[in-house]
Design an enzyme around this catalytic site. Structure first.
Site, PDB file in Angstrom:
ATOM      1  N   ASP A  13       0.813  -1.225   0.000  1.00  0.00           N
ATOM      2  CA  ASP A  13       0.000   0.000   0.000  1.00  0.00           C
ATOM      3  C   ASP A  13       0.842   1.268   0.000  1.00  0.00           C
ATOM      4  OD1 ASP A  13      -2.219  -1.693   0.116  1.00  0.00           O
ATOM      5  OD2 ASP A  13      -2.093  -1.769   2.304  1.00  0.00           O
ATOM      6  N   LYS A  16       1.858   1.994  -5.142  1.00  0.00           N
ATOM      7  CA  LYS A  16       2.414   1.426  -6.376  1.00  0.00           C
ATOM      8  C   LYS A  16       1.493   1.695  -7.558  1.00  0.00           C
ATOM      9  CE  LYS A  16       2.480  -2.610  -4.367  1.00  0.00           C
ATOM     10  NZ  LYS A  16       2.162  -2.280  -2.961  1.00  0.00           N
ATOM     11  N   GLY A  40      -4.454  -4.411  -3.690  1.00  0.00           N
ATOM     12  CA  GLY A  40      -5.484  -3.387  -3.828  1.00  0.00           C
ATOM     13  C   GLY A  40      -4.805  -2.081  -4.192  1.00  0.00           C
ATOM     14  N   HIS A  41      -4.998  -1.638  -5.417  1.00  0.00           N
ATOM     15  CA  HIS A  41      -4.352  -0.412  -5.879  1.00  0.00           C
ATOM     16  C   HIS A  41      -5.419   0.640  -6.155  1.00  0.00           C
ATOM     17  CE1 HIS A  41      -0.926  -3.006  -6.350  1.00  0.00           C
ATOM     18  NE2 HIS A  41      -1.493  -3.689  -7.332  1.00  0.00           N
ATOM     19  N   GLN A 223       1.906  -6.465  -3.448  1.00  0.00           N
ATOM     20  CA  GLN A 223       2.481  -6.598  -2.115  1.00  0.00           C
ATOM     21  C   GLN A 223       3.814  -5.838  -2.027  1.00  0.00           C
ATOM     22  OE1 GLN A 223       1.203  -9.704  -3.729  1.00  0.00           O
ATOM     23  NE2 GLN A 223      -0.636  -8.744  -2.989  1.00  0.00           N
TER      24      GLN A 223
HETATM   25  P1  GDP Z   1      -0.653   0.142  -3.594  1.00  0.00           P
HETATM   26  O1  GDP Z   1      -1.262  -1.096  -3.051  1.00  0.00           O
HETATM   27  O2  GDP Z   1       0.816   0.223  -3.346  1.00  0.00           O
HETATM   28  O3  GDP Z   1      -1.015   0.395  -5.033  1.00  0.00           O
HETATM   29  O4  GDP Z   1      -1.271   1.349  -2.739  1.00  0.00           O
HETATM   30  P2  GDP Z   1      -2.818   1.555  -2.320  1.00  0.00           P
HETATM   31  O5  GDP Z   1      -3.555   2.067  -3.514  1.00  0.00           O
HETATM   32  O6  GDP Z   1      -3.354   0.368  -1.621  1.00  0.00           O
HETATM   33  O7  GDP Z   1      -2.668   2.679  -1.208  1.00  0.00           O
HETATM   34  C1  GDP Z   1      -2.089   3.906  -1.475  1.00  0.00           C
HETATM   35  C2  GDP Z   1      -3.124   5.021  -1.225  1.00  0.00           C
HETATM   36  O8  GDP Z   1      -2.458   6.250  -1.157  1.00  0.00           O
HETATM   37  C3  GDP Z   1      -4.149   5.172  -2.327  1.00  0.00           C
HETATM   38  O9  GDP Z   1      -5.385   5.520  -1.752  1.00  0.00           O
HETATM   39  C4  GDP Z   1      -3.610   6.302  -3.196  1.00  0.00           C
HETATM   40  O10 GDP Z   1      -4.629   7.042  -3.851  1.00  0.00           O
HETATM   41  C5  GDP Z   1      -2.949   7.156  -2.145  1.00  0.00           C
HETATM   42  N1  GDP Z   1      -1.771   7.898  -2.579  1.00  0.00           N
HETATM   43  C6  GDP Z   1      -0.777   7.533  -3.419  1.00  0.00           C
HETATM   44  N2  GDP Z   1       0.187   8.479  -3.490  1.00  0.00           N
HETATM   45  C7  GDP Z   1      -0.211   9.455  -2.644  1.00  0.00           C
HETATM   46  C8  GDP Z   1       0.387  10.696  -2.239  1.00  0.00           C
HETATM   47  O11 GDP Z   1       1.473  11.078  -2.651  1.00  0.00           O
HETATM   48  N3  GDP Z   1      -0.323  11.453  -1.313  1.00  0.00           N
HETATM   49  C9  GDP Z   1      -1.523  11.041  -0.812  1.00  0.00           C
HETATM   50  N4  GDP Z   1      -2.139  11.827   0.079  1.00  0.00           N
HETATM   51  N5  GDP Z   1      -2.092   9.888  -1.179  1.00  0.00           N
HETATM   52  C10 GDP Z   1      -1.444   9.109  -2.068  1.00  0.00           C
HETATM   53  P1  IMO Z   2      -0.841  -4.322  -2.197  1.00  0.00           P
HETATM   54  O1  IMO Z   2      -0.456  -4.847  -3.556  1.00  0.00           O
HETATM   55  C1  IMO Z   2      -0.936  -4.851   2.130  1.00  0.00           C
HETATM   56  C2  IMO Z   2      -0.963  -8.997   3.597  1.00  0.00           C
HETATM   57  C3  IMO Z   2      -2.207  -9.464   4.312  1.00  0.00           C
HETATM   58  C4  IMO Z   2      -1.604 -10.458   5.283  1.00  0.00           C
HETATM   59  C5  IMO Z   2      -0.496 -11.104   4.451  1.00  0.00           C
HETATM   60  C6  IMO Z   2      -0.877 -12.422   3.816  1.00  0.00           C
HETATM   61  O2  IMO Z   2      -2.137  -3.563  -2.199  1.00  0.00           O
HETATM   62  O3  IMO Z   2       0.273  -3.577  -1.559  1.00  0.00           O
HETATM   63  P2  IMO Z   2      -2.439 -13.061   1.774  1.00  0.00           P
HETATM   64  O4  IMO Z   2      -3.908 -12.868   1.559  1.00  0.00           O
HETATM   65  O5  IMO Z   2      -1.580 -12.409   0.738  1.00  0.00           O
HETATM   66  O6  IMO Z   2      -2.064 -14.500   1.996  1.00  0.00           O
HETATM   67  O7  IMO Z   2      -2.124 -12.309   3.175  1.00  0.00           O
HETATM   68  O8  IMO Z   2      -0.170 -10.167   3.433  1.00  0.00           O
HETATM   69  N1  IMO Z   2      -1.187  -8.435   2.245  1.00  0.00           N
HETATM   70  C7  IMO Z   2      -1.144  -7.123   1.951  1.00  0.00           C
HETATM   71  N2  IMO Z   2      -0.973  -6.052   2.758  1.00  0.00           N
HETATM   72  N3  IMO Z   2      -1.048  -4.690   0.793  1.00  0.00           N
HETATM   73  C8  IMO Z   2      -1.194  -5.751  -0.018  1.00  0.00           C
HETATM   74  O9  IMO Z   2      -1.153  -5.666  -1.356  1.00  0.00           O
HETATM   75  C9  IMO Z   2      -1.281  -7.043   0.554  1.00  0.00           C
HETATM   76  N4  IMO Z   2      -1.437  -8.290   0.056  1.00  0.00           N
HETATM   77  C10 IMO Z   2      -1.363  -9.130   1.096  1.00  0.00           C
HETATM   78  O10 IMO Z   2      -2.847  -8.396   4.980  1.00  0.00           O
HETATM   79  O11 IMO Z   2      -0.991  -9.781   6.348  1.00  0.00           O
HETATM   80 MG    MG Z   3      -2.780  -1.691  -1.770  1.00  0.00          MG
END
Ligand code: GDP
Ligand code: IMO
Ligand code: MG
Length: 427
Positions: A13, A16, A40-41, A223
């Site tokens: 999270d 990416k 989850g992106h 991840q």
């Molecule tokens: P990922 O799993 O690495 O793709 O990241 P996620 O989408 O799960 O979580 C990142 C969150 O941060 C998302 O809600 C993005 O919209 C938000 N985000 C990304 N870059 C920035 C930033 O520079 N500032 C802020 N405030 N939010 C950001």
């Molecule tokens: P993104 O791509 C954050 C965590 C789960 C759990 C562990 C194992 O959005 O960064 P799993 O279901 O993969 O066997 O769970 O990994 N986990 C993540 N945490 N971001 C993710 O993906 C994750 N994908 C798995 O919460 O601790």
């Molecule tokens: Mg994510």
């Protein structure tokens, strides 16, 4: 510059999805090489917000060919659900290609994920419950179902029957659940065959041909490094290689083709699920980061655990992945803090340790040694060049850069697609 790998630097999270989206206008192919719909992106484009799980984030950019390669585990219901949801919002998903060697998440993988977690009780990993671990376990155990099996009913039935033979014993005798019949699994999987067939190909061949033609390929990791099954905080990890090596085995592209490895790192740290997290905050600072950074899971909605930036983890990420560039995200979330602590080393049972300890118990016992940096109050979400950042924000970024082992080439200052400061071009 043909092949670029992008990975998460912490526990996921990091943003990416947004970083991939940033590069997507200059790439030809985007490849999801590991994980499944545990990812989850969130990508924000204008007023539109997209939450992607199984499809790579680059799919949102017209002209990019999205690939799901062999290293991924696919839940077909989720795949077709996401495809329809995007198509109904006007996104062109027609170029999507899926590896014949990718593994399938079946209903028995989802069931086993949930029941094994429940059975672990307090020792649970906190998985996303999507069947990721059990599907990879079957792959390694050589009893998995692959995409190509769906096109041969005889082979599919034989494989499902032999997988269920053992699993039904577990489900019924250990976990008190009903047995799953091969018929129900086979008929569900076959129901997707006609829609899946036109997308399936030898994605390794397609990618290598594209690289021969000087196309630009971005490998988008799901991840993150600390969730990698080999290099993360095992057993509190996911079941795939989320690090740069996973992009190679997960796609059938060789290391000599890779020019750049980008790690996405948050200006603080978050984690979902169980496991060690030295800089975790249990006070109002943690609440502040969670509320201001909106740190709630894109996949499960769970509140993310929050803590300060951990420089030994960033250095570890540089080492494990061969990072050439960092994208720092969410710097704007720190605006308004008086002091910003950064973990520069750990205290492990009275001894100073500068690197992530290899021993699991040591990492569990590690308490952070902090250095404090002065904060800033100016709103930075509209800033688009490094020089415009407040002096203390610049100092914070440069200090993290000096501690983390590679240059900080881009800095996120808000969730929007264009809320980014680029210091060095990434493509
Ligand atoms: P990922 O799993 O690495 O793709 O990241 P996620 O989408 O799960 O979580 C990142 C969150 O941060 C998302 O809600 C993005 O919209 C938000 N985000 C990304 N870059 C920035 C930033 O520079 N500032 C802020 N405030 N939010 C950001
Ligand atoms: P993104 O791509 C954050 C965590 C789960 C759990 C562990 C194992 O959005 O960064 P799993 O279901 O993969 O066997 O769970 O990994 N986990 C993540 N945490 N971001 C993710 O993906 C994750 N994908 C798995 O919460 O601790
Ligand atoms: Mg994510």
């Amino acid at each position: 510059m043909p092949a670029i790998i992008l990975v998460g630097a912490q526990w996921g999270d990091e943003g990416k999805g947004k970083a991939t989206d940033l590069l997507a206008s200059r790439i030809d192919y985007v490849v999801k090489f590991n994980g499944g719909n545990n990812a989850g992106h969130t990508v924000v484009i204008g007023d539109e917000k997209y939450a992607l799980h199984l499809l790579p984030s680059g799919i949102l950019t017209p002209g990019v060919t999205p690939i799901i390669s062999n290293g991924v585990v696919i839940d077909l219901e989720v795949l077709f659900g996401e495809i329809s949801a995007l198509a109904s919002r006007g996104i062109d998903v027609s170029r999507l290609r899926v590896s014949a060697n990718a593994h399938i998440i079946t209903s028995y993988h989802r069931t086993l994920d949930k029941v094994t977690e429940r059975f672990l009780g307090k020792r649970q990993i906190g998985t996303t419950g999507r069947g990721i671990g059990p599907s990879y376990a079957d792959k390694i155990n050589r009893v998995g179902i692959r995409v190509q099996d769906i096109f041969d009913e005889g082979i599919l039935r034989q494989k499902v029957e032999s997988a269920l033979e053992v699993k039904n014993h577990l489900l019924v005798k250990i976990y008190n659940r009903r047995a799953i019949t091969a018929d129900e699994v086979v008929s569900e999987l076959l129901s997707y065959a006609d829609r899946l067939r036109p997308m399936v190909c030898d994605t390794s061949l397609e990618l290598n041909n594209a690289l021969d033609d000087d196309k630009i390929v971005l490998f988008e990791g799901g991840q993150a490094t600390m969730l990698d099954v080999d290099h993360g905080t095992y057993p509190f990890v996911t079941s795939s290689n989320a690090t740069s090596g996973g992009a190679l085995t997960g796609s059938g592209v060789g290391p000599t083709r890779v020019d750049r490895v980008i790690a996405v790192v948050k200006a603080y740290t978050t984690r979902v699920g169980s496991g060690p997290f030295p800089t975790e905050l249990f006070d109002e600072s943690g609440e502040y980061l969670r509320a201001k950074g909106f740190e709630f899971g894109t996949t499960t909605g769970r509140p993310r655990r929050c803590g300060w930036y951990d420089a030994p983890i960033a250095r570890y990420t540089t080492r494990i992945n061969g990072v050439t560039d960092f994208v720092l995200t969410k710097l704007d979330v720190l605006t308004g803090l008086d002091q910003i602590p950064v973990c520069v080393a750990y205290d492990v049972d009275g001894t100073r340790v500068d690197e992530v300890p290899v021993n699991q118990s040591d990492f569990h016992h590690a308490t952070p040694i902090y250095e404090n940096f002065p904060g800033w109050t100016e709103d930075i979400t509209g800033v688009r060049s490094f020089d415009e950042l407040p002096a203390n924000a610049q100092k914070y970024v440069l200090a993290l850069e000096a501690m983390s082992g590679a240059r900080f080439s881009a800095i996120g200052v808000g969730p929007a697609r264009d809320a980014i400061v680029v210091r060095h071009d990434l493509v």
